[in-house]
Enzyme design. Sequence first.
Site, short mmCIF file in Angstrom:
data_model
loop_
_atom_site.label_atom_id
_atom_site.label_comp_id
_atom_site.label_asym_id
_atom_site.label_seq_id
_atom_site.Cartn_x
_atom_site.Cartn_y
_atom_site.Cartn_z
N GLN A 129 42.55 27.26 47.14
CA GLN A 129 42.68 28.19 48.27
C GLN A 129 41.34 28.34 48.98
O GLN A 129 40.31 27.88 48.51
CB GLN A 129 43.17 29.55 47.77
CG GLN A 129 42.30 30.13 46.64
CD GLN A 129 43.02 31.18 45.81
OE1 GLN A 129 43.97 31.80 46.27
NE2 GLN A 129 42.57 31.38 44.58
N ASP A 182 39.51 38.30 40.18
CA ASP A 182 38.44 39.20 40.64
C ASP A 182 37.82 39.97 39.48
O ASP A 182 36.75 40.57 39.63
CB ASP A 182 38.96 40.15 41.72
CG ASP A 182 40.22 40.88 41.28
OD1 ASP A 182 40.17 41.56 40.24
OD2 ASP A 182 41.24 40.76 41.97
N ASP A 257 48.91 39.56 38.01
CA ASP A 257 48.14 39.88 39.22
C ASP A 257 48.06 38.62 40.08
O ASP A 257 47.04 38.29 40.66
CB ASP A 257 46.74 40.36 38.81
CG ASP A 257 46.05 41.12 39.93
OD1 ASP A 257 46.71 41.38 40.95
OD2 ASP A 257 44.85 41.42 39.78
#
Lengths: 345, 345
Positions: A129, A182, A257
């Site tokens: 990405q 993250d 997530d």
Amino acid sequence: MEVVEGLEKHFGVNSMEKLMVKTLSSEGDHLSVFMGPQQSVINLRTFSNGLVSIIIDYLREGEEEPLLTTLDGKALEMALGKLGKDIKSVTLPPIKRGTPFDVYFPLSDGRLVEYDVDKLIYDERSPFQRVQIMHSKTFGNMLVLDGLPNLAESDLVYTESIMCRGTEDYKDKEILILGGGDGALLNELRQENPKQIIMVEIDEMVMKICKEHLRSACGDTLDSYTGKNYQIIVGDCIKYIEKCVFQGKKFDYVISDLTDIPISETPQGEMWEFIKKVIRMSFSVLNDTGKFLTHGTGISCTNQLAMFEGVVGELEIPLSFTCTHAFVPSFLEDWVFYQIQRKTA
Amino acid sequence: MEVVEGLEKHFGVNSMEKLMVKTLSSEGDHLSVFMGPQQSVINLRTFSNGLVSIIIDYLREGEEEPLLTTLDGKALEMALGKLGKDIKSVTLPPIKRGTPFDVYFPLSDGRLVEYDVDKLIYDERSPFQRVQIMHSKTFGNMLVLDGLPNLAESDLVYTESIMCRGTEDYKDKEILILGGGDGALLNELRQENPKQIIMVEIDEMVMKICKEHLRSACGDTLDSYTGKNYQIIVGDCIKYIEKCVFQGKKFDYVISDLTDIPISETPQGEMWEFIKKVIRMSFSVLNDTGKFLTHGTGISCTNQLAMFEGVVGELEIPLSFTCTHAFVPSFLEDWVFYQIQRKTA
């Protein structure tokens, strides 16, 4: 006519050159195109329903003064307002294009929002990405994946909501995090005294960057891939779950997530199949009373949320779910979170 | 050229009529205007800095299918991306004009935000301002005064921040609220066991409407203008303070929920004079240790906040201040709140 006079008054008489006039339909749809100061192109259009629209398009570089401020627009509106009591008008702030970095991000339901991004800190393509870190004056550093805000320093509430902090007891539990690159979720879960947390994230670039630029969210969690009670695995979470199934490893919680619920007409297509697979496989490694926790999308996407709930209800394993929602600052929306478990007989 | 082909491919060959072509400057600034399907007007422009912009402007009524969706825009971007690796492109969501009610509101620093307003509940002009109640899917009912979001049902944090709930002790205190017509501040203060609260609001229409449509914020507070420990006065707060000075009445707190800090180049002009007057007069009715609490503006308006702090520092009475900030959901910004008191020797 009055609009043209108003514009000429603002820009100076003789400052506008008429480039063309055209009747677009016989029902009162007219277009005039002018060239104004600074090579501005002005489309003045009247529509059959009575709407008059003005688009002023020009190049403004650096710290140049704007050609027309919002206050000028208001003044023009006031002048036009005198034409009749029933005239309603709106001046929109300038729509910026060709900016060095994106300042507009769409919300989950496609609405337009201009963020106060003042710095692009990182911008690379990983094998998976586009990974960006942007700085927002309001939200601090923001992780942006493929053009969508993912998590900002302001968003502890996101992490606390997906993990149901205060409602779920993680003490001595075994937890599997899918995604979460993250590091924020892992960082918060570490503080809940679990037995062990495994996190499987495919994109190492995300972790590398968040470790540096999203430190107020992930703390020191990403500095090492193994810690007292956690382990980070770089890889495909589906393959990891398959391995757990093979080894008979079980978890008390699987927290996904990964990607948001897709915005689509029907709950079909690659992304939906992926979501179904993730849920199905997660339950193959969850204890009987284990919980699958995940996030949905913005609360105004009622169709998408209903599709997700439908998908959960139609899996082979009988599942029940609850949901919560919380306003996530950098998302600028109320976000929906799901808690899914096996139906008890 | 490729852009035109891309558009023709999307809209259908022969669906676009070229209305004009014009060279706007010798540095590569060209404009082409086309008419596309549904009387759409398409401005295709190249700028001297290499930017290519496309504006597609058309009338879409009711539930008509959009002429170009964001996905179509992305497809066009992908096609153009093949022209060269270094091409960056952005498709913005449609900018709506002529909507039956406003959906765009500017943030304190002028940024554009599209709210998920789905209903205009009330829209009247009082002798003082335009008073609107709009329903947002995310924020619930919103009070909008003169086109600016004022308080929504989602915004308890605003009220708690201006009153410093948890830090200030209001028990047995005398409090004066300036403005606050939405009733939320009075409603929350009533729960803190103060001796008495006086609220002076000039615009009765605001109170009448909030009583009905912002009930989750104001509770039953606006049902009666007098209660056990509070009184609402409809009138000019400056005149009321003058009366208090004359009568020697003093307060422990003055909370000003009046207008925002003005956005201006210098701290001059009518609005700034009003703000100075409000602070100066408030201290004439505050006890020696009394506090003046108020709200500032968005945290990104650093200039305006500095001007306000300068103004506070330059008044005849030596004052010191502290400030806090909180993200107010319907404002979509971190908002700054001030606590001002007399300097102690």
